[in-house]
Design an enzyme around this catalytic site. Sequence first.
Site, PDB file in Angstrom:
ATOM      1  N   ARG A 220     -37.760  61.060  24.147  1.00  0.00           N
ATOM      2  CA  ARG A 220     -36.802  61.130  24.509  1.00  0.00           C
ATOM      3  C   ARG A 220     -35.669  61.789  23.603  1.00  0.00           C
ATOM      4  O   ARG A 220     -35.694  61.585  22.865  1.00  0.00           O
ATOM      5  CB  ARG A 220     -36.033  60.198  25.741  1.00  0.00           C
ATOM      6  CG  ARG A 220     -35.777  58.956  25.173  1.00  0.00           C
ATOM      7  CD  ARG A 220     -35.357  58.039  26.216  1.00  0.00           C
ATOM      8  NE  ARG A 220     -34.261  57.097  25.475  1.00  0.00           N
ATOM      9  CZ  ARG A 220     -34.535  55.799  24.992  1.00  0.00           C
ATOM     10  NH1 ARG A 220     -36.313  55.464  24.913  1.00  0.00           N
ATOM     11  NH2 ARG A 220     -34.353  54.767  24.866  1.00  0.00           N
ATOM     12  N   ALA A 241     -39.473  65.177  18.321  1.00  0.00           N
ATOM     13  CA  ALA A 241     -38.486  64.359  18.136  1.00  0.00           C
ATOM     14  C   ALA A 241     -37.558  64.459  19.312  1.00  0.00           C
ATOM     15  O   ALA A 241     -37.957  65.241  20.665  1.00  0.00           O
ATOM     16  CB  ALA A 241     -38.097  63.982  16.998  1.00  0.00           C
ATOM     17  N   HIS A 242     -36.603  63.676  19.599  1.00  0.00           N
ATOM     18  CA  HIS A 242     -35.612  64.070  20.547  1.00  0.00           C
ATOM     19  C   HIS A 242     -34.826  65.590  20.942  1.00  0.00           C
ATOM     20  O   HIS A 242     -35.165  66.167  19.778  1.00  0.00           O
ATOM     21  CB  HIS A 242     -34.703  62.770  19.982  1.00  0.00           C
ATOM     22  CG  HIS A 242     -33.450  62.727  19.271  1.00  0.00           C
ATOM     23  ND1 HIS A 242     -33.996  61.907  18.365  1.00  0.00           N
ATOM     24  CD2 HIS A 242     -33.268  64.180  18.389  1.00  0.00           C
ATOM     25  CE1 HIS A 242     -33.128  62.298  16.869  1.00  0.00           C
ATOM     26  NE2 HIS A 242     -32.346  63.526  16.980  1.00  0.00           N
ATOM     27  N   ASN A 243     -34.892  65.840  21.501  1.00  0.00           N
ATOM     28  CA  ASN A 243     -34.238  67.210  22.491  1.00  0.00           C
ATOM     29  C   ASN A 243     -35.382  67.943  21.937  1.00  0.00           C
ATOM     30  O   ASN A 243     -34.837  69.616  22.299  1.00  0.00           O
ATOM     31  CB  ASN A 243     -32.978  66.864  21.458  1.00  0.00           C
ATOM     32  CG  ASN A 243     -32.206  65.831  21.957  1.00  0.00           C
ATOM     33  OD1 ASN A 243     -31.790  65.411  22.655  1.00  0.00           O
ATOM     34  ND2 ASN A 243     -31.678  65.566  20.961  1.00  0.00           N
ATOM     35  N   SER A 261     -34.539  68.822  18.343  1.00  0.00           N
ATOM     36  CA  SER A 261     -33.315  69.843  18.661  1.00  0.00           C
ATOM     37  C   SER A 261     -33.788  71.114  18.600  1.00  0.00           C
ATOM     38  O   SER A 261     -32.901  71.868  18.493  1.00  0.00           O
ATOM     39  CB  SER A 261     -31.930  69.222  17.911  1.00  0.00           C
ATOM     40  OG  SER A 261     -31.533  68.331  18.162  1.00  0.00           O
TER      41      SER A 261
END
Length: 320
Positions: A220, A241-243, A261
Amino acid sequence: MSKNIFFKSKGPFKLNILFPNQSNSKINIKNIKTLDKAEKSDLTFFESLNYKYLAEKTKAGACITKENLKKYLPQSCEAICVKSVLFELAKATSKFYPNADLDYPDISLEIAKKSKFPGVKFGNNVLVGKNVKIGKSSIIGSNTILEHDVLIGKDCTIGSQIMIKNSFIGNNVVIQDGAKIGLKGFGFIPLKDKNFRIPHIGKVILEDNVEIGASCTIDRGSIGDTVIGANTFLDNQVHMAHNVKIGRNCMIAGQVGFAGSSTLGNNVSIGGQAGVSGHLKIGNNVKIGGGSGVVKDIPDDTIVMGYPAVPLKEFLKKSK
């Protein structure tokens, strides 16, 4: 949806309570959001010139940043200048969302009752948390766990041994066995005595007609969300991974890894075991060869290969 339904906030907090050494302002800060999503009552953060274009337009009431970056913020946004933006962000987020630093077990889980989900088929031992919603004509495989407030659209096929939390799933989505969706990402501040975990308060959004292969892991978002666009397919054992945000109609082969990201455009194809570094922008219609290591932005309509990934013609020339 402005309210975070997955994590309960302890806010609001006055800005001078959050940052007593940097601000005298007593404005109420109601939430923490990204530069592009923040409103007047929100706190945001700005740590890299890569996000200058978002900083200049942010509507946030206050922003954690560095001294050399504050000039890019609007006058309406109070700059909170610090040495470590991410550390101060992590501490502030922990005050708002103290239970988002780990994936604590969902104690509301119970065996799925067909009477609560008309038109949905369940395998054996499916566990469902409070306020879960599942669209008609979906099927959930055995030993799968759907934690509280997860939303799943209609006509979805969710396999066995799957964990889904902190996620919105669109219509006609396929998730193969063993996938883990919406867990906390690998985010922490390294400290000598005890590392400081960065709370992850975002969610995962899978748009319509997405397919997720077996044993994929999709973290998330930390502050924002992790998003997979419509009609994008992931092969087995892909890690996001996140974002990370992936566009529409993308094809990602097995064991590809995305650092946090990074953003992919539409119609992107990536060969197996490639890696994409964090905070990169991959354009539309890009093709990345298997085993490549992407360490810088890639413009639209480009084919790359190798480590570091370079345009295909350059790669072939070097390989002769």
